[in-house]
Design a protein around this motif. Sequence first.
Motif, PDB file in Angstrom:
ATOM      1  N   TYR A  76       1.158  -1.223  -0.039  1.00  0.00           N
ATOM      2  CA  TYR A  76      -0.339  -0.123   0.355  1.00  0.00           C
ATOM      3  C   TYR A  76       1.016   1.805  -0.260  1.00  0.00           C
ATOM      4  O   TYR A  76       0.792   2.277  -0.964  1.00  0.00           O
ATOM      5  N   SER A 123       2.595   1.905  -3.226  1.00  0.00           N
ATOM      6  CA  SER A 123       1.330   1.977  -4.209  1.00  0.00           C
ATOM      7  C   SER A 123       1.097   3.513  -4.335  1.00  0.00           C
ATOM      8  O   SER A 123       0.440   4.481  -5.325  1.00  0.00           O
ATOM      9  N   ARG A 124       1.529   3.941  -3.046  1.00  0.00           N
ATOM     10  CA  ARG A 124       1.384   5.687  -3.131  1.00  0.00           C
ATOM     11  C   ARG A 124       2.247   6.301  -3.883  1.00  0.00           C
ATOM     12  O   ARG A 124       1.904   7.701  -3.669  1.00  0.00           O
ATOM     13  N   GLN A 156      -3.716  13.364  -2.322  1.00  0.00           N
ATOM     14  CA  GLN A 156      -2.279  12.575  -2.036  1.00  0.00           C
ATOM     15  C   GLN A 156      -0.940  12.195  -0.836  1.00  0.00           C
ATOM     16  O   GLN A 156      -0.910  11.294  -0.183  1.00  0.00           O
ATOM     17  N   GLN A 176      -2.919   9.944   1.500  1.00  0.00           N
ATOM     18  CA  GLN A 176      -3.014   8.754   0.970  1.00  0.00           C
ATOM     19  C   GLN A 176      -1.384   8.391   1.445  1.00  0.00           C
ATOM     20  O   GLN A 176      -0.703   7.150   2.869  1.00  0.00           O
ATOM     21  N   PHE A 177       0.008   9.479   1.328  1.00  0.00           N
ATOM     22  CA  PHE A 177       1.159   9.179   2.133  1.00  0.00           C
ATOM     23  C   PHE A 177       1.033   9.467   3.780  1.00  0.00           C
ATOM     24  O   PHE A 177       1.678   8.525   4.829  1.00  0.00           O
ATOM     25  N   ALA A 193      -0.461   5.777   4.698  1.00  0.00           N
ATOM     26  CA  ALA A 193       0.605   4.603   4.406  1.00  0.00           C
ATOM     27  C   ALA A 193       1.778   4.716   5.587  1.00  0.00           C
ATOM     28  O   ALA A 193       1.809   3.710   5.966  1.00  0.00           O
TER      29      ALA A 193
END
Length: 254
Positions: free
Chosen positions: A199, A202-203, A223, A226-227, A230
Amino acid sequence: MDPSNPFDVPQSTTAQKSGWIRKVLILSGLVVIFGLTFYLFRTYLTFDMLVQQEIELKGYYQSNPLTTYVVTFFIYVVVAGLSIPGGAVFLSLTYAWFFGFWEAILLVSFSSTLGATLAFLVSRYLIRDWIESQFSKQTTRFQEAFQKEGIFYLFLMRLIPAFPFYVINLLMGLTRIRTWTYWWVSQIGMLPGTAVFIYAGSRIPKLAQLQTDGIQAVFTRSQLLQFTIAFVLLGLFPIVVKKMVDQIKKRSSR
């Protein structure tokens, strides 16, 4: 000291110092190698060149998907089987970045388990005597813990990333566990940790996207979220698993 932990071995001050010296020398060597590589190939490491390489790799993958899957699968098997330091983590993040989450998790999950199983078989049939001479104390504790806990002990070690990958493969080869059992327990036990790394990888944005959209492609609100997710998962996963294991041990000891 936890008697059920085969890796909890006291070390003398001299041994600890020699261990630190060895680590410093290895790190220094890696830095030198990286520096020389960057200097010698600096003309090929420009951002535009990297973008071009990414586009060519993507084009090859789209034209030859089966070949790409087979080659990347066996590369990971070799790296996992040889337990190359940092190699599995690097490949996991790279595969996730290149293939995306679902394709990468299939590749990494099955190839890492196959690599671990091959290392397990090498330990059992080829280098058993050498392992017993090198890890005599750990082997005794490991055997005792495994006889007490069974396959659940292997599952916990696979679930907790803190346990050295190669040590588990080597020492499990000395037990009487069946190869099939070793494979499926490892497959399930390593899957959560693998999913977290995939995961995170994939970011990472594609280089072509960065070239087209600029740094804003990375620092959009979506983003950044998402980061953040992660990195939180990477940081919390070992802690959460350890807490779960401690709770399970407390309940089983009652």
